[in-house]
Design a protein around this motif. Structure first.
Motif, mmCIF file in Angstrom:
data_model
loop_
_atom_site.group_PDB
_atom_site.id
_atom_site.type_symbol
_atom_site.label_atom_id
_atom_site.label_comp_id
_atom_site.label_asym_id
_atom_site.label_seq_id
_atom_site.Cartn_x
_atom_site.Cartn_y
_atom_site.Cartn_z
ATOM 1 N N GLU A 1 0.808 -1.219 0.000
ATOM 2 C CA GLU A 1 0.000 0.000 0.000
ATOM 3 C C GLU A 1 0.841 1.269 0.000
ATOM 4 N N ALA A 2 2.160 1.152 -0.157
ATOM 5 C CA ALA A 2 3.086 2.287 -0.153
ATOM 6 C C ALA A 2 2.882 3.151 1.088
ATOM 7 N N ARG A 3 2.950 2.484 2.254
ATOM 8 C CA ARG A 3 2.830 3.172 3.543
ATOM 9 C C ARG A 3 4.214 3.371 4.146
ATOM 10 N N PHE A 4 4.322 4.423 4.948
ATOM 11 C CA PHE A 4 5.471 4.538 5.824
ATOM 12 C C PHE A 4 5.231 3.451 6.862
ATOM 13 N N THR A 5 6.016 2.416 6.857
ATOM 14 C CA THR A 5 5.653 1.138 7.444
ATOM 15 C C THR A 5 5.230 1.124 8.896
ATOM 16 N N GLU B 1 13.984 0.407 11.582
ATOM 17 C CA GLU B 1 13.386 1.121 10.455
ATOM 18 C C GLU B 1 13.663 2.620 10.562
ATOM 19 N N TRP B 2 13.591 3.288 9.439
ATOM 20 C CA TRP B 2 13.720 4.740 9.372
ATOM 21 C C TRP B 2 12.573 5.350 10.164
ATOM 22 N N GLU B 3 12.876 6.187 11.106
ATOM 23 C CA GLU B 3 11.859 6.803 11.965
ATOM 24 C C GLU B 3 11.144 7.922 11.194
ATOM 25 N N MET B 4 9.861 7.714 10.956
ATOM 26 C CA MET B 4 9.068 8.652 10.168
ATOM 27 C C MET B 4 8.142 9.541 11.006
ATOM 28 N N GLY C 1 8.930 14.981 11.775
ATOM 29 C CA GLY C 1 9.331 14.919 13.172
ATOM 30 C C GLY C 1 10.157 13.698 13.508
ATOM 31 N N GLY C 2 10.569 12.958 12.497
ATOM 32 C CA GLY C 2 11.370 11.753 12.716
ATOM 33 C C GLY C 2 12.823 11.989 12.385
ATOM 34 N N GLU C 3 13.425 11.006 11.766
ATOM 35 C CA GLU C 3 14.850 10.983 11.471
ATOM 36 C C GLU C 3 15.130 11.514 10.068
ATOM 37 N N PRO C 4 15.982 12.518 9.914
ATOM 38 C CA PRO C 4 16.358 12.981 8.570
ATOM 39 C C PRO C 4 17.170 11.903 7.834
ATOM 40 N N LEU C 5 17.163 11.968 6.536
ATOM 41 C CA LEU C 5 17.915 11.024 5.714
ATOM 42 C C LEU C 5 19.392 11.010 6.092
ATOM 43 N N LEU C 6 19.980 12.172 6.348
ATOM 44 C CA LEU C 6 21.395 12.213 6.724
ATOM 45 C C LEU C 6 21.659 11.411 7.994
ATOM 46 N N ALA D 1 14.951 0.694 3.675
ATOM 47 C CA ALA D 1 15.535 2.030 3.833
ATOM 48 C C ALA D 1 16.911 1.949 4.488
ATOM 49 N N LEU D 2 17.052 1.084 5.461
ATOM 50 C CA LEU D 2 18.346 0.921 6.126
ATOM 51 C C LEU D 2 19.377 0.354 5.153
ATOM 52 N N ILE D 3 18.970 -0.596 4.330
ATOM 53 C CA ILE D 3 19.884 -1.180 3.344
ATOM 54 C C ILE D 3 20.313 -0.126 2.330
ATOM 55 N N ARG D 4 19.370 0.658 1.866
ATOM 56 C CA ARG D 4 19.705 1.736 0.919
ATOM 57 C C ARG D 4 20.694 2.719 1.545
#
Length: 189
Positions: free
Chosen positions: A13-17, A70-73, A105-110, A138-141
């Motif tokens: 569903e292309a959700r922020f998991t 996971e990437w914090e969104m 309000g989560g984790e920036p890509l950097l 996202a972590l693998i990328r």
């Protein structure tokens, strides 16, 4: 080596998991791939339900590794990308254009890339041997961006399909990449 977890509804569903579990299809695919998992001296996994279930279905005796989370969104967690894009188009555009932005309000890509890189670099020394981790795409990328010293914007151009192996070999400062090998059951011999 990093294995991306199997399919789940949030990915479909292309959700922020957030922390969505595997669906039945993903569970079946992971179990079917168990016999082709590469050998490793140590197995780790992210703490998400999807990573835990994938590691179990693959037959891995793995330990949780907080760095593989996971990437914090932030407040976007669990939301559909299309909904967030419709409700907050300027914030989504800023997030996609600026690797230091975190309008959710989560984790920036950097920060994600730095976290993945710190974990990857920590594997050298201490005799870690061959390490296999089940980690969110996202972590693998982010690990690939770090390992190859790519600009952070390259993150958006990398795809990590479910149940694929991304292999990073070498050492901190000089990594080699072998990406996208599917963990699909091979033909019977």
């Amino acid at each position: 080596m990093l294995i991306s977890p199997a399919m789940n509804a949030a990915l479909r569903e292309a959700r922020f998991t957030g922390d969505a579990p595997l669906d039945e299809s993903g569970l079946r695919q992971a179990r079917a791939a168990a016999h082709v998992v590469p050998a490793a001296d140590r197995c780790l996994r992210g703490p998400s339900r999807r990573c835990v279930a994938t590691a179990e279905a693959l037959g891995l005796r793995s330990e949780a590794e907080h760095a593989l989370r996971e990437w914090e969104m932030g407040r976007w967690s669990g939301a559909r990308l299309t909904d967030v894009s419709a409700d907050e188009p300027e914030r989504v555009a800023a997030w996609l254009a600026d690797p230091s932005a975190a309008p959710h309000g989560g984790e920036p890509l950097l920060e994600l890339c730095a976290r993945a890189g710190a974990w990857l670099d920590s594997l050298h020394g201490g005799g870690a041997g061959r390490v296999l981790g089940v980690a969110e795409p996202a972590l693998i990328r982010a690990a690939v961006v770090h390992a190859l010293a790519l600009p952070p914007e390259a993150f958006w151009r990398l795809d990590v399909p479910p149940l694929t192996v991304t292999e990073l070999s070498g050492r901190s400062g000089r990594w080699n990449l072998r990406c996208g090998r599917p963990l699909a059951p091979g033909p019977e011999s």
